[in-house]
Write a protein that holds these residues in place. Structure first.
Motif, PDB file in Angstrom:
ATOM      1  N   PRO A 153       0.803  -1.232   0.000  1.00  0.00           N
ATOM      2  CA  PRO A 153       0.000   0.000   0.000  1.00  0.00           C
ATOM      3  C   PRO A 153       0.837   1.283   0.000  1.00  0.00           C
ATOM      4  O   PRO A 153       0.284   2.363  -0.149  1.00  0.00           O
ATOM      5  CB  PRO A 153      -0.825  -0.086   1.282  1.00  0.00           C
ATOM      6  N   PHE A 154       2.147   1.155   0.164  1.00  0.00           N
ATOM      7  CA  PHE A 154       2.993   2.343   0.136  1.00  0.00           C
ATOM      8  C   PHE A 154       3.074   2.943  -1.262  1.00  0.00           C
ATOM      9  O   PHE A 154       3.408   4.099  -1.433  1.00  0.00           O
ATOM     10  CB  PHE A 154       4.390   2.011   0.665  1.00  0.00           C
ATOM     11  N   LEU A 155       2.747   2.133  -2.275  1.00  0.00           N
ATOM     12  CA  LEU A 155       2.736   2.620  -3.656  1.00  0.00           C
ATOM     13  C   LEU A 155       1.577   3.603  -3.845  1.00  0.00           C
ATOM     14  O   LEU A 155       0.566   3.505  -3.170  1.00  0.00           O
ATOM     15  CB  LEU A 155       2.585   1.444  -4.624  1.00  0.00           C
TER      16      LEU A 155
ATOM     17  N   SER B  25      -3.481   9.133   6.122  1.00  0.00           N
ATOM     18  CA  SER B  25      -4.055  10.484   6.214  1.00  0.00           C
ATOM     19  C   SER B  25      -3.527  11.403   5.106  1.00  0.00           C
ATOM     20  O   SER B  25      -4.229  12.321   4.687  1.00  0.00           O
ATOM     21  CB  SER B  25      -3.761  11.100   7.570  1.00  0.00           C
ATOM     22  N   LEU B  26      -2.315  11.160   4.618  1.00  0.00           N
ATOM     23  CA  LEU B  26      -1.793  11.961   3.512  1.00  0.00           C
ATOM     24  C   LEU B  26      -2.630  11.765   2.248  1.00  0.00           C
ATOM     25  O   LEU B  26      -2.755  12.681   1.432  1.00  0.00           O
ATOM     26  CB  LEU B  26      -0.335  11.609   3.230  1.00  0.00           C
ATOM     27  N   GLY B  27      -3.194  10.590   2.098  1.00  0.00           N
ATOM     28  CA  GLY B  27      -4.032  10.312   0.944  1.00  0.00           C
ATOM     29  C   GLY B  27      -5.491  10.624   1.198  1.00  0.00           C
ATOM     30  O   GLY B  27      -6.330  10.302   0.377  1.00  0.00           O
ATOM     31  N   GLY B  28      -5.818  11.213   2.307  1.00  0.00           N
ATOM     32  CA  GLY B  28      -7.198  11.536   2.606  1.00  0.00           C
ATOM     33  C   GLY B  28      -7.991  10.335   3.101  1.00  0.00           C
ATOM     34  O   GLY B  28      -9.203  10.389   3.156  1.00  0.00           O
ATOM     35  N   GLY B  29      -7.318   9.270   3.429  1.00  0.00           N
ATOM     36  CA  GLY B  29      -7.990   8.089   3.932  1.00  0.00           C
ATOM     37  C   GLY B  29      -8.442   7.129   2.852  1.00  0.00           C
ATOM     38  O   GLY B  29      -8.908   6.040   3.151  1.00  0.00           O
ATOM     39  N   PHE B  30      -8.329   7.516   1.613  1.00  0.00           N
ATOM     40  CA  PHE B  30      -8.798   6.659   0.534  1.00  0.00           C
ATOM     41  C   PHE B  30      -7.683   6.288  -0.430  1.00  0.00           C
ATOM     42  O   PHE B  30      -7.562   5.151  -0.838  1.00  0.00           O
ATOM     43  CB  PHE B  30      -9.915   7.346  -0.262  1.00  0.00           C
ATOM     44  N   ILE B  31      -6.873   7.243  -0.826  1.00  0.00           N
ATOM     45  CA  ILE B  31      -5.877   7.022  -1.869  1.00  0.00           C
ATOM     46  C   ILE B  31      -4.521   6.708  -1.254  1.00  0.00           C
ATOM     47  O   ILE B  31      -4.069   7.320  -0.386  1.00  0.00           O
ATOM     48  CB  ILE B  31      -5.775   8.246  -2.798  1.00  0.00           C
TER      49      ILE B  31
ATOM     50  N   ALA C 155      -3.020   3.220  -1.070  1.00  0.00           N
ATOM     51  CA  ALA C 155      -2.964   3.484   0.366  1.00  0.00           C
ATOM     52  C   ALA C 155      -4.213   3.006   1.097  1.00  0.00           C
ATOM     53  O   ALA C 155      -4.183   2.837   2.314  1.00  0.00           O
ATOM     54  CB  ALA C 155      -2.747   4.969   0.630  1.00  0.00           C
ATOM     55  N   TRP C 156      -5.300   2.756   0.393  1.00  0.00           N
ATOM     56  CA  TRP C 156      -6.498   2.234   1.038  1.00  0.00           C
ATOM     57  C   TRP C 156      -6.225   0.874   1.666  1.00  0.00           C
ATOM     58  O   TRP C 156      -6.961   0.436   2.549  1.00  0.00           O
ATOM     59  CB  TRP C 156      -7.651   2.131   0.038  1.00  0.00           C
TER      60      TRP C 156
END
Length: 73
Positions: A20-22, A67-73, A26-27
């Motif tokens: 998910p680090f890619l 959280s950097l991805g807004g919780g989804f991305i 991130a979800w």
């Protein structure tokens, strides 16, 4: 014994946390963070704190990335 199990769970969560680090994956941390929480709970039951600390660091890193991805991305 709980410390060893906690470290093994932490290493498993770390391996699962690499994918998910890619970008755009991130979800996947929504599935990895609960595994690290279980590891931290088992680490809290032991006398030593290495397993607990490993899992707490993983939770913080994964939560920041999520959280950097807004919780989804």
């Amino acid at each position: 014994m709980f410390n060893v199990i906690s470290i093994l769970i932490g290493l498993f969560a770390l391996v699962l946390g690499i994918v998910p680090f890619l970008p755009f994956l991130a979800w996947g941390y929504w599935f990895v963070i609960p595994i690290a929480v279980v590891g931290a709970a088992l680490g809290a039951l032991s006398r030593r704190n290495a397993g607990r600390n490993l899992n707490l660091v993983l939770i913080v890193i994964f939560a920041i990335r999520l959280s950097l991805g807004g919780g989804f991305i």
